[in-house]
Every structure is written in structure tokens, then in C-alpha cells.
Design a protein around this motif. Structure first.
Motif, PDB file in Angstrom:
ATOM      1  N   THR A 102       0.843  -1.201   0.000  1.00 47.91           N
ATOM      2  CA  THR A 102       0.000   0.000   0.000  1.00 47.91           C
ATOM      3  C   THR A 102       0.875   1.247   0.000  1.00 47.91           C
ATOM      4  O   THR A 102       0.517   2.253  -0.596  1.00 47.91           O
ATOM      5  CB  THR A 102      -0.950   0.045   1.207  1.00 47.91           C
ATOM      6  OG1 THR A 102      -0.186  -0.134   2.386  1.00 47.91           O
ATOM      7  CG2 THR A 102      -2.031  -0.996   1.122  1.00 47.91           C
ATOM      8  N   GLY A 103       2.040   1.156   0.646  1.00 50.24           N
ATOM      9  CA  GLY A 103       2.956   2.290   0.652  1.00 50.24           C
ATOM     10  C   GLY A 103       3.451   2.616  -0.748  1.00 50.24           C
ATOM     11  O   GLY A 103       3.479   3.776  -1.158  1.00 50.24           O
ATOM     12  N   PHE A 104       3.827   1.588  -1.487  1.00 48.61           N
ATOM     13  CA  PHE A 104       4.263   1.780  -2.870  1.00 48.61           C
ATOM     14  C   PHE A 104       3.159   2.452  -3.686  1.00 48.61           C
ATOM     15  O   PHE A 104       3.389   3.452  -4.365  1.00 48.61           O
ATOM     16  CB  PHE A 104       4.584   0.421  -3.524  1.00 48.61           C
ATOM     17  CG  PHE A 104       6.032   0.056  -3.453  1.00 48.61           C
ATOM     18  CD1 PHE A 104       6.978   0.844  -4.075  1.00 48.61           C
ATOM     19  CD2 PHE A 104       6.442  -1.073  -2.772  1.00 48.61           C
ATOM     20  CE1 PHE A 104       8.327   0.512  -4.012  1.00 48.61           C
ATOM     21  CE2 PHE A 104       7.788  -1.406  -2.701  1.00 48.61           C
ATOM     22  CZ  PHE A 104       8.730  -0.619  -3.315  1.00 48.61           C
ATOM     23  N   ILE A 105       1.956   1.885  -3.585  1.00 48.96           N
ATOM     24  CA  ILE A 105       0.860   2.407  -4.396  1.00 48.96           C
ATOM     25  C   ILE A 105       0.577   3.861  -4.017  1.00 48.96           C
ATOM     26  O   ILE A 105       0.442   4.731  -4.874  1.00 48.96           O
ATOM     27  CB  ILE A 105      -0.391   1.521  -4.231  1.00 48.96           C
ATOM     28  CG1 ILE A 105      -0.089   0.130  -4.776  1.00 48.96           C
ATOM     29  CG2 ILE A 105      -1.594   2.125  -4.935  1.00 48.96           C
ATOM     30  CD1 ILE A 105      -1.167  -0.893  -4.524  1.00 48.96           C
ATOM     31  N   GLY A 106       0.524   4.117  -2.699  1.00 49.17           N
ATOM     32  CA  GLY A 106       0.238   5.477  -2.238  1.00 49.17           C
ATOM     33  C   GLY A 106       1.298   6.465  -2.688  1.00 49.17           C
ATOM     34  O   GLY A 106       0.993   7.554  -3.173  1.00 49.17           O
ATOM     35  N   ALA A 107       2.573   6.083  -2.553  1.00 46.39           N
ATOM     36  CA  ALA A 107       3.644   7.021  -2.882  1.00 46.39           C
ATOM     37  C   ALA A 107       3.715   7.270  -4.384  1.00 46.39           C
ATOM     38  O   ALA A 107       4.050   8.371  -4.822  1.00 46.39           O
ATOM     39  CB  ALA A 107       4.979   6.486  -2.369  1.00 46.39           C
ATOM     40  N   PHE A 108       3.382   6.270  -5.183  1.00 49.31           N
ATOM     41  CA  PHE A 108       3.366   6.489  -6.628  1.00 49.31           C
ATOM     42  C   PHE A 108       2.291   7.488  -7.031  1.00 49.31           C
ATOM     43  O   PHE A 108       2.391   8.119  -8.074  1.00 49.31           O
ATOM     44  CB  PHE A 108       3.151   5.171  -7.377  1.00 49.31           C
ATOM     45  CG  PHE A 108       4.435   4.529  -7.789  1.00 49.31           C
ATOM     46  CD1 PHE A 108       5.229   5.117  -8.756  1.00 49.31           C
ATOM     47  CD2 PHE A 108       4.871   3.371  -7.191  1.00 49.31           C
ATOM     48  CE1 PHE A 108       6.431   4.549  -9.130  1.00 49.31           C
ATOM     49  CE2 PHE A 108       6.076   2.789  -7.555  1.00 49.31           C
ATOM     50  CZ  PHE A 108       6.858   3.386  -8.525  1.00 49.31           C
ATOM     51  N   LYS A 109       1.244   7.602  -6.193  1.00 51.52           N
ATOM     52  CA  LYS A 109       0.173   8.531  -6.530  1.00 51.52           C
ATOM     53  C   LYS A 109       0.340   9.873  -5.834  1.00 51.52           C
ATOM     54  O   LYS A 109      -0.609  10.638  -5.736  1.00 51.52           O
ATOM     55  CB  LYS A 109      -1.159   7.922  -6.124  1.00 51.52           C
ATOM     56  CG  LYS A 109      -1.490   6.675  -6.906  1.00 51.52           C
ATOM     57  CD  LYS A 109      -2.929   6.338  -6.607  1.00 51.52           C
ATOM     58  CE  LYS A 109      -3.273   4.922  -6.881  1.00 51.52           C
ATOM     59  NZ  LYS A 109      -4.557   4.618  -6.246  1.00 51.52           N
ATOM     60  N   ALA A 110       1.507  10.153  -5.291  1.00 52.78           N
ATOM     61  CA  ALA A 110       1.727  11.393  -4.559  1.00 52.78           C
ATOM     62  C   ALA A 110       1.327  12.584  -5.413  1.00 52.78           C
ATOM     63  O   ALA A 110       1.640  12.634  -6.598  1.00 52.78           O
ATOM     64  CB  ALA A 110       3.196  11.508  -4.162  1.00 52.78           C
ATOM     65  N   TYR A 111       0.605  13.488  -4.821  1.00 53.99           N
ATOM     66  CA  TYR A 111       0.277  14.721  -5.526  1.00 53.99           C
ATOM     67  C   TYR A 111      -0.063  15.854  -4.573  1.00 53.99           C
ATOM     68  O   TYR A 111       0.624  16.875  -4.601  1.00 53.99           O
ATOM     69  CB  TYR A 111      -0.872  14.504  -6.513  1.00 53.99           C
ATOM     70  CG  TYR A 111      -1.312  15.764  -7.203  1.00 53.99           C
ATOM     71  CD1 TYR A 111      -0.408  16.498  -7.963  1.00 53.99           C
ATOM     72  CD2 TYR A 111      -2.602  16.249  -7.073  1.00 53.99           C
ATOM     73  CE1 TYR A 111      -0.790  17.672  -8.577  1.00 53.99           C
ATOM     74  CE2 TYR A 111      -2.991  17.421  -7.695  1.00 53.99           C
ATOM     75  CZ  TYR A 111      -2.081  18.127  -8.447  1.00 53.99           C
ATOM     76  OH  TYR A 111      -2.451  19.287  -9.063  1.00 53.99           O
ATOM     77  N   SER A 112      -1.116  15.688  -3.739  1.00 51.98           N
ATOM     78  CA  SER A 112      -1.567  16.863  -2.998  1.00 51.98           C
ATOM     79  C   SER A 112      -0.539  17.357  -1.990  1.00 51.98           C
ATOM     80  O   SER A 112      -0.451  18.557  -1.750  1.00 51.98           O
ATOM     81  CB  SER A 112      -2.925  16.649  -2.331  1.00 51.98           C
ATOM     82  OG  SER A 112      -3.114  15.339  -1.960  1.00 51.98           O
ATOM     83  N   ASP A 113       0.258  16.449  -1.413  1.00 57.83           N
ATOM     84  CA  ASP A 113       1.276  16.952  -0.486  1.00 57.83           C
ATOM     85  C   ASP A 113       2.343  17.755  -1.218  1.00 57.83           C
ATOM     86  O   ASP A 113       2.921  18.690  -0.664  1.00 57.83           O
ATOM     87  CB  ASP A 113       1.908  15.835   0.358  1.00 57.83           C
ATOM     88  CG  ASP A 113       1.929  14.506  -0.352  1.00 57.83           C
ATOM     89  OD1 ASP A 113       1.634  14.493  -1.555  1.00 57.83           O
ATOM     90  OD2 ASP A 113       2.261  13.498   0.276  1.00 57.83           O
ATOM     91  N   VAL A 114       2.586  17.410  -2.486  1.00 57.93           N
ATOM     92  CA  VAL A 114       3.571  18.169  -3.256  1.00 57.93           C
ATOM     93  C   VAL A 114       3.024  19.568  -3.542  1.00 57.93           C
ATOM     94  O   VAL A 114       3.743  20.566  -3.420  1.00 57.93           O
ATOM     95  CB  VAL A 114       3.895  17.449  -4.584  1.00 57.93           C
ATOM     96  CG1 VAL A 114       5.166  18.003  -5.169  1.00 57.93           C
ATOM     97  CG2 VAL A 114       4.017  15.962  -4.381  1.00 57.93           C
ATOM     98  N   VAL A 115       1.736  19.623  -3.904  1.00 60.16           N
ATOM     99  CA  VAL A 115       1.114  20.924  -4.157  1.00 60.16           C
ATOM    100  C   VAL A 115       1.140  21.782  -2.902  1.00 60.16           C
ATOM    101  O   VAL A 115       1.426  22.975  -2.944  1.00 60.16           O
ATOM    102  CB  VAL A 115      -0.344  20.733  -4.635  1.00 60.16           C
ATOM    103  CG1 VAL A 115      -1.058  22.067  -4.707  1.00 60.16           C
ATOM    104  CG2 VAL A 115      -0.365  20.061  -5.979  1.00 60.16           C
TER     105      VAL A 115
END
Lengths: 302, 291
Positions: free
Chosen positions: A226-239
Motif C-alpha cells: 500500500t505504501g508503494f501504491i500510495g507514494a506512486f500517486k503522490a500529488y496533494s502533499d507536493v502541491v
């Protein structure tokens, strides 16, 4: 009589299911098919809804786009750093939590707090903690100066400084979930095994490696995936940290690239967005499968 | 004699080691607690510093002796924070309510009613759980745009009212209710609908509350879809609102006012968490995903 009853029950059941089927059909099943169609339609124009041909051009465009390559690089770095680190720290904290009695509930509750916070809002707090401005170097730089280091601009500065903040914030955000899962896994290990180890005079470290780890390894594995999947979808924290113009900040992620292609300053290209989204999921799927294979092998050799 | 002394020393050193490990554990736990809580402390602290005081601190101070509420006034007057909050509340309440309706009826059909193709349909439903949001959002964006529902509540709400996972969760819960209750109700001539509302929903209240809270958290924090579908500030939710405030609000430099807005946005969920933390943590460990 019996048949009639069944039939009416059948009709009624479909009526009860109708809203769910309708919403899932329109917003989940149809889009899933459509996204593949979009990704193969070349030169799609969203205003006139026309396209010239069918082929792999969209994929080739995306794969040659320097912004996409930058996004892929950023995403991979983020994944490789945060997934092992956050899982490791969460394991350490959970083992610590499990070994104490007083204050345990309090700590658990505190650790879970970031889960319910708004990623965008709290990201701003991280931004001001790390940001270097004309009138102040910010709190983190103050700490660095205390230890004799030089101030760094973490938000608009060098690439690795920005990546550091991003990884730090990502770990902060994902930690509650991991600690929660690991503490409940740890507390469900049968006390009998530990008692047996104690009778044998086994050292704490050996007990941990030989009993605790194998017992909770399914949960660790679940967290890694789940960590892999979540981190691959990173977006809002970057914004939250770097603002919406992520390409300019060199901090875009794959998901960010998809949304930028769809809408935003460079937007209006659903075909490119679709191709990028499908590429993302090809990557995620591949890595999940590799994880499953590695895990399967290890199980056999153990 | 000598042996006894050795045992004593061994025991003592073992005790000391245990204490040291214990102390180290607490140091680690407190350290992480500080990392978790510090951003919250800093945002509250900054939000009560006056604009002038904040900007004159080259070295940020860890406390303030003259707290002010002016930033909160600014947050509600200089930018439409109140509107963002109202929008988010409407969005959260409507989405959650509609979703509850959809999942209750669907779970009821799967758990209680018999019909042809039930098992296949349920497997199909479950397989939908694997579809990531990022894949379908592109077409949904186009669909909603074509339906002229950009910058409207239906456009914001409709794509997120069906949740396969919650249907699954609720179905499992409904199935725990003994069949005998249903047959007794049937003998008494109770209709299915009445049975659902008078028996099944009250019995499943704990699960429904958990689902509701998790959905409220999700709605309150949702960012990506609202950002795509709204560009009119009158329809912004808090996540977009705060982003807008950051980029165009107060002027870039008024960080205390920005932090006041952040506090206002964070408070409702923190209160929800303090009241329901047991339920929330239980629900998330059962099937939350974020991490």
C-alpha cells in the motif's frame, strides 16, 4: 407461486441496486474503458471531439516529454526513499509502543492525529517551517544554524533540499496509518511465544527477529505494497509544499503531470493525460507483481 | 559466597539494562510525539502573532506574550474563508448522505435478497475496488464538463457518492443479522423496506457511524476533484481555498493570517477526531487506505 415470489424479489433487488449500479457505471466502469480509448486516439480535440487516427503517438509523446521524465524521476525517488524509511520508523515506534503500558493510549492517539488533517492546510505549516525568506530563514534553518550548518532554502532552493522536505512531509503524513496497522498486528501476536522465549532465556533482539518479525511479516508486506501504491500517486502533499506550478519547481509527480495535462496552464489534452495515467498504472502494477513474486519466493525458501 | 554475589550483580545489571531500554523507548516515543504535534503548535502560535511581530522576528520565537485575534478576523474578512467553509460543509453533508443511501440499499440487496446473477454481480463490484481514481478521473472530468456541471454542487458531489468498499463493509455487517429475525418479520407481514429501516439499520449503527465519519474526513480533505471541476471561487472547498489564499490571498507575506485560516480549516476534523478517535482508528484499521 414460488417462482413468482423469486421473480418479484429479483426485480426488487435490482431496484435496490439501481443507484449503485448507475453511479458506478457512469463514474467508474465507463471511464475505465474510455481512458484506454482516449489514450489511443491521436490528435484528439476536446472542443470539437474529433481525432485524426488511432495509434501509439500519445504514449510516444508522453515518453519523450521532459516534464514527464522529470515527474517519473521525482516519483521514483520519493517512493524509494519514503516507503522503506516510513515502514522502518513505524516498526520501531510500534515496537516501542507495544513495550510500554502507561501513556500507551495517549501516544497512540497523538500519533494518529495527522491522519485526520487536511494535507493542503498542514502542508502550508511545513512550508513556513522550512521556507527561507528575506526577513527570516525559518525555524528549521535556525536549528541548522544552531548545529553550525548553513541556511538552505528548502522550498525554492536546490533540488535535493526540496526533495528532502517532500520526503519528510510524506513520511509525516503516511505514518499514522502504518503505526496503527503495526501496533494492532504486534498486540495480536500470541503472548505464549514470548513466554516460551523468556523461559529459554532468549535475548530481546533474537526474540524480535525470530518471533515478532515473522509473526507480523504479512502486515509489513501489506504496508509495503500500500505504501508503494500510495507514494506512486503522490500529488496533494507536493502541491501543499510547492504550489500548483510544479513543473516550474521541478517537483512534479506523475499524477501531477496527468492533472496538468488535463487541466491547468498547459491543460486541455485528455489524450496525453490518459496515456500518462495508463503508464503510471502499468508501473504500479508491475511493481506490485514483483513484490508479490519476491514474497512468494522468500516464503518457499524459508 | 562468591557465586551469590555474582548473581546479585547480574540481576542488578539486567535491571539497569532493562531500565535503560525503557528510558530509550520513552525518549523515542516522546521525540516522535513532538514531531507530530509541533506543526500544530507552530500553526496555532503563528496564527496569534501579530503581522508586525511575526515579520520582525528574524529568529522565530517559540512563544508570544501578546496574542492577537486580528488574524482570525482577517481570515474571515479579507478572503472568503466563510464561503469555503460553507461550501465544504454542504459538499460533505450531501455527499455523505447520498452515499449512505446508495450503499445501504445496495448492501441490503446483496445481503438479504435473492436474485439471479447475485454472486457474479458481487464479484464484479469487488473487482471495481481495484480501479484507481486517477484512471477514471480524466473521463469524469470530460463527462462533467460536457454535462455543464462544472462549478456546481452536482458536479462536485455525484462522482463520489458510490463506494464499493463501504457496500462490501456494510453487506458483511448486514449478513451477521440472524435470518430468523427476517423470517419473523415476514410472518408478521413486515415489508422489506420497513425491515431494513426498523431492524437492520439500527443493528448496524456502529458500522454506519464509522463509515459516515470516514467519508466525512475524506470529503473535508478532498482536493483533486474539486480543483479540476471548479475554477469559480464561489464553489471552492477548503483545500482549494487554502491553496488560493496561499497564491493570491492576503498578499504573500501575511503568514499569520494564512495560519489562522489553516487553524480554522483544521479545527472541525480535530474536534471530530477527539470525540470519535476510537471509532476512527478502528474503522481505518479495518479498511482505511492512506499511506
Amino acid at each position: 407461486m414460488m417462482k413468482k415470489k423469486l421473480q418479484s424479489g429479483g426485480l426488487k433487488a435490482w431496484l435496490y441496486l439501481l443507484p449503485a449500479i448507475l453511479f458506478l457505471g457512469v463514474f467508474l466502469v465507463y471511464p475505465l474503458i474510455d481512458v484506454f480509448i482516449y489514450s489511443f486516439e491521436e490528435g484528439y480535440n476536446s472542443a470539437s471531439q474529433t481525432y485524426f487516427g488511432v495509434g501509439l503517438y500519445n504514449y510516444s509523446y508522453v515518453l519523450h516529454d521532459p516534464y514527464f521524465l522529470q515527474a517519473v524521476k521525482n516519483t521514483f525517488i520519493l517512493v524509494i526513499i519514503t516507503v522503506p524509511l516510513s515502514t522502518g520508523i513505524a516498526l520501531l515506534i510500534s515496537v516501542g509502543l507495544n513495550s510500554i503500558k502507561p501513556l500507551r493510549n495517549l501516544f497512540q492517539t497523538v500519533y494518529f492525529l495527522p491522519y485526520v488533517t487536511n494535507t493542503l492546510a498542514v502542508g502550508l505549516v511545513f512550508m513556513i517551517l522550512f521556507k527561507k525568506t528575506a526577513y527570516s530563514d525559518g525555524l528549521i534553518n535556525l536549528l541548522i544554524n544552531w548545529f553550525g550548518g548553513k541556511s538552505v532554502d528548502f522550498i525554492d532552493g536546490p533540488y535535493w533540499a526540496k526533495m528532502f522536505v517532500l520526503c519528510f512531509y510524506t513520511i509525516w503524513v503516511v505514518m499514522p496509518f502504518k503505526i496503527l496497522i503495526l501496533t494492532s498486528a504486534l498486540s495480536s501476536v500470541d503472548q505464549m511465544y514470548y513466554n516460551a522465549a523468556k523461559v529459554d532465556g532468549t535475548s530481546r533482539f533474537r526474540t524480535f527477529v525470530r518471533i515478532t518479525l515473522p509473526m507480523i511479516s504479512p502486515m509489513i508486506f501489506y504496508l509495503v505494497i500500500t505504501g508503494f501504491i500510495g507514494a506512486f500517486k503522490a500529488y496533494s502533499d507536493v502541491v501543499a509544499l510547492f504550489g500548483t506550478n510544479l513543473n516550474a519547481a521541478e517537483m512534479n509527480t506523475i499524477v501531477g503531470y496527468v492533472y496538468d495535462m488535463l487541466y491547468g496552464d498547459s491543460g486541455g489534452y485528455p489524450s496525453y493525460a490518459s496515456a500518462a495515467a495508463i503508464l503510471l498504472f502499468a508501473i504500479v502494477l508491475t511493481i506490485t507483481c514483483i513484490n508479490l513474486l519476491v514474497r512468494g519466493k522468500r516464503r518457499i525458501t524459508l | 559466597m562468591e557465586n551469590e554475589m555474582d548473581y546479585g550483580r547480574l540481576e542488578r545489571s539486567a535491571r539497569i539494562r532493562k531500565k535503560a531500554v525503557n528510558a530509550l523507548t520513552y525518549v523515542l516515543l516522546v521525540f516522535w510525539a513532538v514531531i507530530v504535534l509541533f506543526p500544530f503548535y507552530w500553526m496555532i502560535l503563528t496564527s496569534v502573532k501579530s503581522y508586525g511581530a511575526y515579520n520582525s522576528e528574524y529568529v522565530p520565537k517559540f512563544f508570544t506574550l501578546s496574542p492577537t485575534m486580528q488574524n482570525y478576523v482577517d481570515a474571515f474578512t479579507a478572503v472568503p474563508l466563510g464561503r469555503y467553509l460553507v461550501n465544504t460543509t454542504i459538499f460533505t453533508v450531501l455527499t455523505t448522505a447520498l452515499m449512505l443511501g446508495v450503499i445501504i440499499f445496495a448492501a441490503f440487496a446483496f445481503a438479504r435478497l435473492e436474485f439471479r446473477g447475485k454472486n457474479i454481480l458481487f464479484v464484479l463490484f469487488l473487482s471495481l475496488m481495484m480501479i484507481p481514481n486517477e484512471l477514471v478521473i480524466i473521463t469524469n472530468f470530460v463527462t462533467v464538463t460536457n454535462l455543464n456541471m462544472r462549478n456546481s454542487f452536482p458536479g462536485l458531489i455525484l462522482p463520489s457518492v458510490a463506494s464499493v468498499f463501504y457496500i462490501y463493509l456494510l453487506k458483511e455487517n448486514f449478513e451477521q443479522i440472524p435470518d430468523s429475525l427476517y423470517y419473523a418479520a415476514k410472518v408478521d407481514g413486515t415489508s422489506d423496506l420497513k425491515y431494513l429501516f426498523k431492524v437492520m439499520i439500527p443493528i448496524s449503527k456502529p458500522t454506519l457511524i464509522t463509515v459516515t465519519i470516514l467519508k466525512v474526513i475524506e470529503c473535508w480533505n478532498s482536493y483533486v476533484w474539486p480543483r479540476l471541476i471548479t475554477d469559480d471561487e464561489n464553489y471552492f472547498l477548503v483545500s482549494n481555498g487554502i491553496q488560493e489564499i496561499r497564491e493570491n490571498g492576503f498578499g504573500r507575506e501575511n503568514i499569520p493570517a494564512m495560519m489562522a485560516a489553516v487553524v480554522v480549516i483544521s479545527v472541525p476534523l480535530v474536534i471530530l477526531f477527539l470525540i470519535f478517535h476510537k471509532k476512527i482508528m478502528e474503522g481505518v484499521s479495518k479498511g482505511g487506505t492512506k499511506g
